[in-house]
Design a protein around this motif. Sequence first.
Motif, PDB file in Angstrom:
ATOM      1  N   PHE A  51       0.356  -5.860  -0.394  1.00  0.00           N
ATOM      2  CA  PHE A  51       0.196  -6.660  -1.607  1.00  0.00           C
ATOM      3  C   PHE A  51      -0.377  -8.043  -1.279  1.00  0.00           C
ATOM      4  O   PHE A  51      -1.246  -8.558  -1.986  1.00  0.00           O
ATOM      5  N   THR A  52       0.126  -8.632  -0.198  1.00  0.00           N
ATOM      6  CA  THR A  52      -0.342  -9.967   0.193  1.00  0.00           C
ATOM      7  C   THR A  52      -1.815  -9.950   0.554  1.00  0.00           C
ATOM      8  O   THR A  52      -2.593 -10.811   0.119  1.00  0.00           O
ATOM      9  N   GLN A  91      -7.107   5.196  -4.697  1.00  0.00           N
ATOM     10  CA  GLN A  91      -6.504   3.899  -4.413  1.00  0.00           C
ATOM     11  C   GLN A  91      -5.057   4.049  -3.956  1.00  0.00           C
ATOM     12  O   GLN A  91      -4.615   3.416  -2.990  1.00  0.00           O
ATOM     13  N   ALA A  92      -4.294   4.879  -4.667  1.00  0.00           N
ATOM     14  CA  ALA A  92      -2.882   5.053  -4.335  1.00  0.00           C
ATOM     15  C   ALA A  92      -2.713   5.723  -2.976  1.00  0.00           C
ATOM     16  O   ALA A  92      -1.820   5.362  -2.200  1.00  0.00           O
ATOM     17  N   ALA A  93      -3.569   6.680  -2.684  1.00  0.00           N
ATOM     18  CA  ALA A  93      -3.495   7.349  -1.382  1.00  0.00           C
ATOM     19  C   ALA A  93      -3.806   6.374  -0.250  1.00  0.00           C
ATOM     20  O   ALA A  93      -3.208   6.447   0.831  1.00  0.00           O
ATOM     21  N   ALA A  94      -4.722   5.444  -0.493  1.00  0.00           N
ATOM     22  CA  ALA A  94      -5.057   4.451   0.530  1.00  0.00           C
ATOM     23  C   ALA A  94      -3.874   3.532   0.808  1.00  0.00           C
ATOM     24  O   ALA A  94      -3.595   3.181   1.965  1.00  0.00           O
ATOM     25  N   VAL A  95      -3.155   3.132  -0.253  1.00  0.00           N
ATOM     26  CA  VAL A  95      -1.962   2.299  -0.055  1.00  0.00           C
ATOM     27  C   VAL A  95      -0.920   3.060   0.753  1.00  0.00           C
ATOM     28  O   VAL A  95      -0.336   2.540   1.698  1.00  0.00           O
ATOM     29  N   ARG A  96      -0.686   4.294   0.389  1.00  0.00           N
ATOM     30  CA  ARG A  96       0.302   5.111   1.120  1.00  0.00           C
ATOM     31  C   ARG A  96      -0.083   5.268   2.583  1.00  0.00           C
ATOM     32  O   ARG A  96       0.768   5.121   3.469  1.00  0.00           O
ATOM     33  N   ALA A  97      -1.360   5.544   2.854  1.00  0.00           N
ATOM     34  CA  ALA A  97      -1.802   5.721   4.233  1.00  0.00           C
ATOM     35  C   ALA A  97      -1.613   4.455   5.052  1.00  0.00           C
ATOM     36  O   ALA A  97      -1.262   4.505   6.235  1.00  0.00           O
ATOM     37  N   ALA A  98      -1.811   3.302   4.418  1.00  0.00           N
ATOM     38  CA  ALA A  98      -1.698   2.037   5.136  1.00  0.00           C
ATOM     39  C   ALA A  98      -0.254   1.613   5.344  1.00  0.00           C
ATOM     40  O   ALA A  98       0.065   0.963   6.344  1.00  0.00           O
ATOM     41  N   VAL A  99       0.631   1.995   4.421  1.00  0.00           N
ATOM     42  CA  VAL A  99       1.998   1.463   4.434  1.00  0.00           C
ATOM     43  C   VAL A  99       2.994   2.431   5.045  1.00  0.00           C
ATOM     44  O   VAL A  99       3.791   2.067   5.920  1.00  0.00           O
ATOM     45  N   ILE A 109       4.177   4.841  -7.006  1.00  0.00           N
ATOM     46  CA  ILE A 109       4.349   3.560  -7.690  1.00  0.00           C
ATOM     47  C   ILE A 109       3.014   2.834  -7.830  1.00  0.00           C
ATOM     48  O   ILE A 109       2.723   2.213  -8.860  1.00  0.00           O
ATOM     49  N   ALA A 110       2.154   2.943  -6.812  1.00  0.00           N
ATOM     50  CA  ALA A 110       0.829   2.326  -6.904  1.00  0.00           C
ATOM     51  C   ALA A 110       0.015   2.966  -8.026  1.00  0.00           C
ATOM     52  O   ALA A 110      -0.676   2.277  -8.793  1.00  0.00           O
TER      53      ALA A 110
END
Length: 202
Positions: A51-52, A91-99, A109-110
């Motif tokens: 998020f930051t 987009q959501a899959a990218a957040v999951r992969a990174a986190v 949630i994303a």
Amino acid sequence: MGVRIRRAEQGDRDLVVRLLDEAFMDDPVSGWVFPSEEYRRARHAGLMAAFTDATLADGYIDLVEDDAAVALWMDMPEEFHAPTEAELAEQAAAVRAAVDPDNERVEQIARWTAGIHPVGRAHVYLWMIGVVPGRQGEGLGSALMAPVLERCDREGLPAYLEASNPRSRALYERLGFVFTGTALDLPDGPTLWPMWREPQAS
């Protein structure tokens, strides 16, 4: 209350992540995304870092001068459009992969919060606002929001956020935000309340 506020820079990145990690560790939504406390303590900071980084790239971050509270803001243009299902999924899959690649709830949630974001009008988005646990209840959150909401009123801009607990919802209502009428109920978890604030005359 004389709270001094400064705009965060790239060099504040680790500080912002730490503040968000502390402020949201026991938040209902964080508890839903990372149900095990031990697992949450190991992984939660990674989500706050995502998020930051996104906000440092495309928005702005405000800190109170003694680094006890932080707010993440995005200026959303009028041409901001609702993502397609394919865009949301990517987009959501990218957040999951990174986190946390093994945690489906990071992706969910994303995807869901992006899916309920209002479109069609330029507005200011309060993505996150956090106060470290030992300083909550001192008015730091309201102080952080005041300059941006004053700008919204001057420029005729609405503001938007999602409240993640009843206490924060009550605070936002006092500042002029109104529940949009459609909540996001997380499966077997807490509720998020999308809230909208029209610019107010002084």
